[in-house]
Design an enzyme around this catalytic site. Structure first.
Site, PDB file in Angstrom:
ATOM      1  N   ASP A   1      -7.105  19.769 -13.279  1.00 56.22           N
ATOM      2  CA  ASP A   1      -7.269  18.446 -13.875  1.00 56.22           C
ATOM      3  C   ASP A   1      -6.730  18.523 -15.309  1.00 56.22           C
ATOM      4  O   ASP A   1      -7.288  19.217 -16.154  1.00 56.22           O
ATOM      5  CB  ASP A   1      -8.760  18.079 -13.849  1.00 56.22           C
ATOM      6  CG  ASP A   1      -9.028  16.672 -14.377  1.00 56.22           C
ATOM      7  OD1 ASP A   1      -8.282  16.205 -15.261  1.00 56.22           O
ATOM      8  OD2 ASP A   1     -10.005  16.042 -13.912  1.00 56.22           O
TER       9      ASP A   1
ATOM     10  N   LYS B   1      -7.381   7.567 -19.047  1.00 55.83           N
ATOM     11  CA  LYS B   1      -7.659   8.165 -20.347  1.00 55.83           C
ATOM     12  C   LYS B   1      -6.387   8.120 -21.208  1.00 55.83           C
ATOM     13  O   LYS B   1      -5.882   7.052 -21.471  1.00 55.83           O
ATOM     14  CB  LYS B   1      -8.222   9.569 -20.149  1.00 55.83           C
ATOM     15  CG  LYS B   1      -9.323   9.645 -19.054  1.00 55.83           C
ATOM     16  CD  LYS B   1     -10.563   8.833 -19.361  1.00 55.83           C
ATOM     17  CE  LYS B   1     -11.492   8.642 -18.170  1.00 55.83           C
ATOM     18  NZ  LYS B   1     -11.914   9.849 -17.460  1.00 55.83           N
TER      19      LYS B   1
ATOM     20  N   ARG C   1       0.842  -1.204   0.000  1.00 59.55           N
ATOM     21  CA  ARG C   1       0.000   0.000   0.000  1.00 59.55           C
ATOM     22  C   ARG C   1       0.875   1.251   0.000  1.00 59.55           C
ATOM     23  O   ARG C   1       0.497   2.306  -0.500  1.00 59.55           O
ATOM     24  CB  ARG C   1      -0.944   0.001   1.210  1.00 59.55           C
ATOM     25  CG  ARG C   1      -2.017   1.071   1.075  1.00 59.55           C
ATOM     26  CD  ARG C   1      -2.897   1.273   2.312  1.00 59.55           C
ATOM     27  NE  ARG C   1      -3.221   0.080   3.022  1.00 59.55           N
ATOM     28  CZ  ARG C   1      -2.900  -0.127   4.307  1.00 59.55           C
ATOM     29  NH1 ARG C   1      -2.227   0.781   4.988  1.00 59.55           N
ATOM     30  NH2 ARG C   1      -3.239  -1.239   4.903  1.00 59.55           N
TER      31      ARG C   1
HETATM   32  C1  LIG Z   1     -12.434  10.184 -16.169  1.00 57.09           C
HETATM   33  C2  LIG Z   1     -12.128  11.482 -15.580  1.00 57.09           C
HETATM   34  C3  LIG Z   1     -11.953  11.626 -14.188  1.00 57.09           C
HETATM   35  C4  LIG Z   1     -12.116  10.451 -13.228  1.00 57.09           C
HETATM   36  O1  LIG Z   1     -11.172   9.455 -13.448  1.00 57.09           O
HETATM   37  P1  LIG Z   1     -11.414   7.878 -13.211  1.00 57.09           P
HETATM   38  O2  LIG Z   1     -10.099   7.280 -13.583  1.00 57.09           O
HETATM   39  O3  LIG Z   1     -12.543   7.463 -14.083  1.00 57.09           O
HETATM   40  O4  LIG Z   1     -11.744   7.713 -11.768  1.00 57.09           O
HETATM   41  C5  LIG Z   1     -11.625  12.874 -13.704  1.00 57.09           C
HETATM   42  N1  LIG Z   1     -11.484  13.939 -14.528  1.00 57.09           N
HETATM   43  C6  LIG Z   1     -11.676  13.833 -15.862  1.00 57.09           C
HETATM   44  C7  LIG Z   1     -11.505  15.045 -16.712  1.00 57.09           C
HETATM   45  C8  LIG Z   1     -11.997  12.613 -16.427  1.00 57.09           C
HETATM   46  O5  LIG Z   1     -12.182  12.529 -17.748  1.00 57.09           O
END
Ligand SMILES: *Cc1c(COP(=O)(O)O)cnc(C)c1O
Length: 381
Positions: free
Chosen positions: A174, A199, A50
């Site tokens: 983000d 992504k 962890r």
């Molecule tokens: C998919 C996504 C998230 C969340 O990520 P997960 O890996 O699905 O938990 C956060 N911000 C953006 C812009 C995303 O496209």
């Protein structure tokens, strides 16, 4: 100086930790839960998975170099990274956030952080005056997505970071949509970068992961303590998949973007398409700020068709392009924000943000663009 970005995707800036001596080109997967101690009161530096894992550490090293940070903490998902970030704050703290956020992040703020006594003001962060006016005495964080999902609004990161510094609050960005290939928020004054590695970073639509990258030692210390405590660490095999994905990130991003620009231009001329939102089009309101702060526009675009019937028939008729949520992989996907990604956002808010029954969002994959245009053409016919 150091290596160029394409090289960093594969090697990082420095050399990897010498944890084994076979010379394996691909970093090994350390699929273990625990590590043996060499003696009482002694540690190899690895005790329990962890907290420490060599495969995850190698991935974190490369991400830190790609984002020009001080440290990266890898999580099981992007949402786990966001929820760890929010643990930096206390009941009574206030956050100013982009009003067109990823739906899951809005859900985290509403269902978890508001319950725990935090308050949120959502503004169009591409409007700097709106950001300034939303800041209160107790504002501790400005949380930004740029470009936004799905409407592709662009926030001037340097300008927002300057506002945040004047008011003594942190800036988290983000960077999932543009990746460090095209944007480095820490260089523009942000304190934290969040990624859904699910992504583009992993890039093949086959695992989940998340990162929190920071330029500040005190944030890294607190977040490491938090992931040790709450436990949403990234599994070794998933760390390896993301390491492998990163090796091709720069070539994939170039192709995603080439396809997105070509499809955006094609859609612009289609009689059933009423509006196209892609930051790489000169007509996009965020084009100038993107030119200033980004090296590219990415592979995501949104468009409006003439009627709800057209939108539904496109979703049902596409063959090569798949009707699915998520984004950033080699396969092109199309989704319907109104009932899918943004179903939890109140209708009034969705409409105010420009999302309605005619809105479609595409993640351009790396297929040949003629095949993508042919598929869209038959679906829109
Ligand atoms: C998919 C996504 C998230 C969340 O990520 P997960 O890996 O699905 O938990 C956060 N911000 C953006 C812009 C995303 O496209």
């Amino acid at each position: 100086m150091g290596y160029q970005r394409e090289t960093v995707c594969i090697h990082g800036q420095g050399s990897r930790e010498a944890v084994e001596s076979t010379g394996a080109i691909s970093f090994p997967i350390y699929q273990t839960a625990a590590y043996a101690h060499p003696g009482v009161g002694r540690s190899t530096g690895y005790d329990y998975n962890r907290v420490q894992n060599p495969t995850r550490k190698e991935l974190e090293r490369i991400m830190t170099d790609l984002e020009h940070g001080l440290d990266t903490i890898a999580f099981a998902t992007g949402m786990a990274a966001v929820s760890a970030l929010m643990e930096l704050f206390m009941p009574g703290d206030h956050v100013v956030a982009t009003d067109d956020l990823y739906g899951g992040v809005i859900r985290q703020f509403r269902k978890v952080n508001e319950k725990n006594g935090m308050t949120f003001t959502y503004v169009d962060t591409s409007d700097l005056q709106a950001v300034e006016e939303a800041i209160r005495e107790n504002t501790k964080l400005i949380y930004i997505e740029t470009p936004t999902n799905p409407m592709m609004k662009v926030t001037d990161l340097q300008a927002v970071s300057d506002i945040a510094k004047r008011h003594g609050c942190l800036v988290a960005v983000d960077n999932t949509f543009l990746t460090p290939c095209f944007q480095n928020p820490l260089d523009l004054g942000a304190d934290v970068v969040i990624h859904s590695a699910t992504k583009y970073l992993e890039g093949h639509n086959d695992t989940l992961g998340g990162f929190l990258v920071t330029s500040r030692a005190e944030i890294s210390d607190k977040i490491r303590e938090m992931v040790k405590t709450t436990g949403a660490c990234l599994a070794p095999f998933d760390a390896w998949l993301i390491l492998r994905g990163l090796k091709t990130l720069s070539v994939r991003m170039a192709k995603h973007q080439e396809n997105a620009l070509a499809v955006a231009r094609w859609l612009t001329g289609h009689p059933k398409v009423t509006e196209v939102f892609y930051t790489g089009l000169e007509t996009h309101p965020g084009y100038a700020v993107s030119q200033k702060q980004c090296r590219g526009y990415g592979g995501m675009l949104t468009f409006h068709v003439d009627t709800q019937e057209t939108a539904h028939s496109v979703l049902e008729r596409v063959k090569l392009i798949q009707f699915a949520e998520s984004l950033g992989g080699t396969e092109s996907l199309i989704t319907y924000p109104y009932t899918q990604t943004h179903a939890d956002v109140p209708d009034e808010k969705r409409r105010a943000n420009g999302i309605d029954e005619r809105t479609l969002r595409m993640s351009l994959g790396i297929e040949h663009v003629q095949d993508l245009i042919a598929d869209l053409g038959q679906a829109l016919a």
